[in-house]
Write a protein that holds these residues in place. Structure first.
Motif, PDB file in Angstrom:
ATOM      1  N   THR A  24       0.845  -1.184   0.000  1.00 21.61           N
ATOM      2  CA  THR A  24       0.000   0.000   0.000  1.00 21.61           C
ATOM      3  C   THR A  24       0.882   1.236   0.000  1.00 21.61           C
ATOM      4  N   ILE A  25       0.721   2.065  -1.010  1.00 22.66           N
ATOM      5  CA  ILE A  25       1.458   3.330  -1.149  1.00 22.66           C
ATOM      6  C   ILE A  25       0.532   4.439  -0.683  1.00 22.66           C
ATOM      7  N   ARG A  26       0.975   5.188   0.337  1.00 19.83           N
ATOM      8  CA  ARG A  26       0.180   6.313   0.835  1.00 19.83           C
ATOM      9  C   ARG A  26       0.621   7.566   0.085  1.00 19.83           C
ATOM     10  N   LEU A  27      -0.219   8.039  -0.811  1.00 19.05           N
ATOM     11  CA  LEU A  27       0.070   9.260  -1.552  1.00 19.05           C
ATOM     12  C   LEU A  27      -0.546  10.417  -0.782  1.00 19.05           C
ATOM     13  N   THR A  28       0.313  11.190  -0.115  1.00 17.40           N
ATOM     14  CA  THR A  28      -0.182  12.314   0.676  1.00 17.40           C
ATOM     15  C   THR A  28      -0.391  13.537  -0.210  1.00 17.40           C
ATOM     16  N   SER A  29      -1.184  14.441   0.272  1.00 21.56           N
ATOM     17  CA  SER A  29      -1.390  15.702  -0.457  1.00 21.56           C
ATOM     18  C   SER A  29      -0.075  16.448  -0.628  1.00 21.56           C
ATOM     19  N   GLU A  30       0.799  16.349   0.377  1.00 24.18           N
ATOM     20  CA  GLU A  30       2.105  17.016   0.301  1.00 24.18           C
ATOM     21  C   GLU A  30       2.945  16.427  -0.826  1.00 24.18           C
ATOM     22  N   ARG A  31       2.976  15.094  -0.973  1.00 27.04           N
ATOM     23  CA  ARG A  31       3.748  14.438  -2.037  1.00 27.04           C
ATOM     24  C   ARG A  31       3.157  14.737  -3.400  1.00 27.04           C
ATOM     25  N   LEU A  32       1.831  14.741  -3.482  1.00 27.97           N
ATOM     26  CA  LEU A  32       1.177  15.068  -4.743  1.00 27.97           C
ATOM     27  C   LEU A  32       1.496  16.505  -5.142  1.00 27.97           C
ATOM     28  N   HIS A  33       1.513  17.404  -4.188  1.00 31.96           N
ATOM     29  CA  HIS A  33       1.894  18.792  -4.452  1.00 31.96           C
ATOM     30  C   HIS A  33       3.341  18.846  -4.958  1.00 31.96           C
ATOM     31  N   HIS A  34       4.238  18.079  -4.333  1.00 34.10           N
ATOM     32  CA  HIS A  34       5.634  18.018  -4.763  1.00 34.10           C
ATOM     33  C   HIS A  34       5.728  17.540  -6.218  1.00 34.10           C
ATOM     34  N   ILE A  35       5.016  16.468  -6.531  1.00 37.98           N
ATOM     35  CA  ILE A  35       5.041  15.943  -7.907  1.00 37.98           C
ATOM     36  C   ILE A  35       4.552  16.995  -8.881  1.00 37.98           C
ATOM     37  N   TYR A  36       3.441  17.634  -8.576  1.00 42.23           N
ATOM     38  CA  TYR A  36       2.869  18.627  -9.485  1.00 42.23           C
ATOM     39  C   TYR A  36       3.738  19.878  -9.604  1.00 42.23           C
ATOM     40  N   THR A  37       4.472  20.225  -8.544  1.00 38.84           N
ATOM     41  CA  THR A  37       5.333  21.406  -8.577  1.00 38.84           C
ATOM     42  C   THR A  37       6.601  21.151  -9.388  1.00 38.84           C
ATOM     43  N   PHE A  38       7.261  20.019  -9.134  1.00 35.70           N
ATOM     44  CA  PHE A  38       8.538  19.748  -9.794  1.00 35.70           C
ATOM     45  C   PHE A  38       8.392  19.014 -11.121  1.00 35.70           C
ATOM     46  N   TYR A  39       7.227  18.453 -11.376  1.00 35.97           N
ATOM     47  CA  TYR A  39       6.952  17.756 -12.636  1.00 35.97           C
ATOM     48  C   TYR A  39       5.588  18.221 -13.150  1.00 35.97           C
ATOM     49  N   PRO A  40       5.500  19.484 -13.574  1.00 36.84           N
ATOM     50  CA  PRO A  40       4.203  20.056 -13.943  1.00 36.84           C
ATOM     51  C   PRO A  40       3.493  19.285 -15.060  1.00 36.84           C
ATOM     52  N   GLU A  41       4.248  18.535 -15.845  1.00 40.15           N
ATOM     53  CA  GLU A  41       3.611  17.742 -16.904  1.00 40.15           C
ATOM     54  C   GLU A  41       2.754  16.608 -16.327  1.00 40.15           C
ATOM     55  N   GLN A  43       0.601  17.070 -13.843  1.00 40.12           N
ATOM     56  CA  GLN A  43      -0.667  17.591 -13.344  1.00 40.12           C
ATOM     57  C   GLN A  43      -1.805  16.943 -14.115  1.00 40.12           C
ATOM     58  N   HIS A  44      -2.849  16.596 -13.426  1.00 41.11           N
ATOM     59  CA  HIS A  44      -4.023  15.923 -13.992  1.00 41.11           C
ATOM     60  C   HIS A  44      -3.687  14.518 -14.484  1.00 41.11           C
ATOM     61  N   GLN A  45      -2.616  13.921 -13.968  1.00 44.16           N
ATOM     62  CA  GLN A  45      -2.200  12.580 -14.390  1.00 44.16           C
ATOM     63  C   GLN A  45      -2.247  11.568 -13.241  1.00 44.16           C
ATOM     64  N   LEU A  46      -3.094  11.805 -12.249  1.00 48.57           N
ATOM     65  CA  LEU A  46      -3.182  10.891 -11.110  1.00 48.57           C
ATOM     66  C   LEU A  46      -3.518   9.473 -11.581  1.00 48.57           C
ATOM     67  N   ARG A  47      -4.367   9.352 -12.550  1.00 53.56           N
ATOM     68  CA  ARG A  47      -4.722   8.029 -13.085  1.00 53.56           C
ATOM     69  C   ARG A  47      -3.486   7.337 -13.668  1.00 53.56           C
ATOM     70  N   THR A  48      -2.615   8.085 -14.340  1.00 53.26           N
ATOM     71  CA  THR A  48      -1.383   7.535 -14.917  1.00 53.26           C
ATOM     72  C   THR A  48      -0.401   7.136 -13.821  1.00 53.26           C
ATOM     73  N   ILE A  49      -0.298   7.934 -12.772  1.00 55.87           N
ATOM     74  CA  ILE A  49       0.579   7.611 -11.636  1.00 55.87           C
ATOM     75  C   ILE A  49       0.121   6.304 -11.006  1.00 55.87           C
ATOM     76  N   LYS A  50      -1.175   6.175 -10.774  1.00 53.76           N
ATOM     77  CA  LYS A  50      -1.716   4.955 -10.178  1.00 53.76           C
ATOM     78  C   LYS A  50      -1.457   3.751 -11.083  1.00 53.76           C
ATOM     79  N   ALA A  51      -1.689   3.908 -12.371  1.00 58.06           N
ATOM     80  CA  ALA A  51      -1.491   2.809 -13.309  1.00 58.06           C
ATOM     81  C   ALA A  51      -0.029   2.379 -13.361  1.00 58.06           C
ATOM     82  N   SER A  52       0.884   3.332 -13.255  1.00 55.29           N
ATOM     83  CA  SER A  52       2.318   3.016 -13.275  1.00 55.29           C
ATOM     84  C   SER A  52       2.725   2.204 -12.056  1.00 55.29           C
TER      85      SER A  52
END
Length: 70
Positions: A24-41, A43-52
């Protein structure tokens, strides 16, 4: 959004994802913010992150640590 306690700190849990190994991977709001900030491409790819995490294209085993997969 769930709340969880980790190391005596309250953490806002955005999503729990079960990876290909059943962990079980706990994706926190803080980590999601980090991903979206440093890897703006991503954004809106949560489904792709989960699938990966759930069904990666490739899995590599570390040459230096048999307990590590990449």
């Amino acid at each position: 959004m769930k709340k969880d306690t980790f190391l005596n700190n309250e953490v806002s849990i955005h999503e729990n994802i079960v990876d290909v190994f059943g962990n079980t991977i706990r994706l926190t709001s803080e980590r999601l913010h980090h991903i979206y900030t440093f890897y703006p491409e991503m954004q809106h790819q949560l489904r792709t992150i989960k699938a990966s995490l759930q069904s990666p294209d490739a899995i590599f085993h570390s040459k230096s640590d048999k307990n590590v997969t990449l």
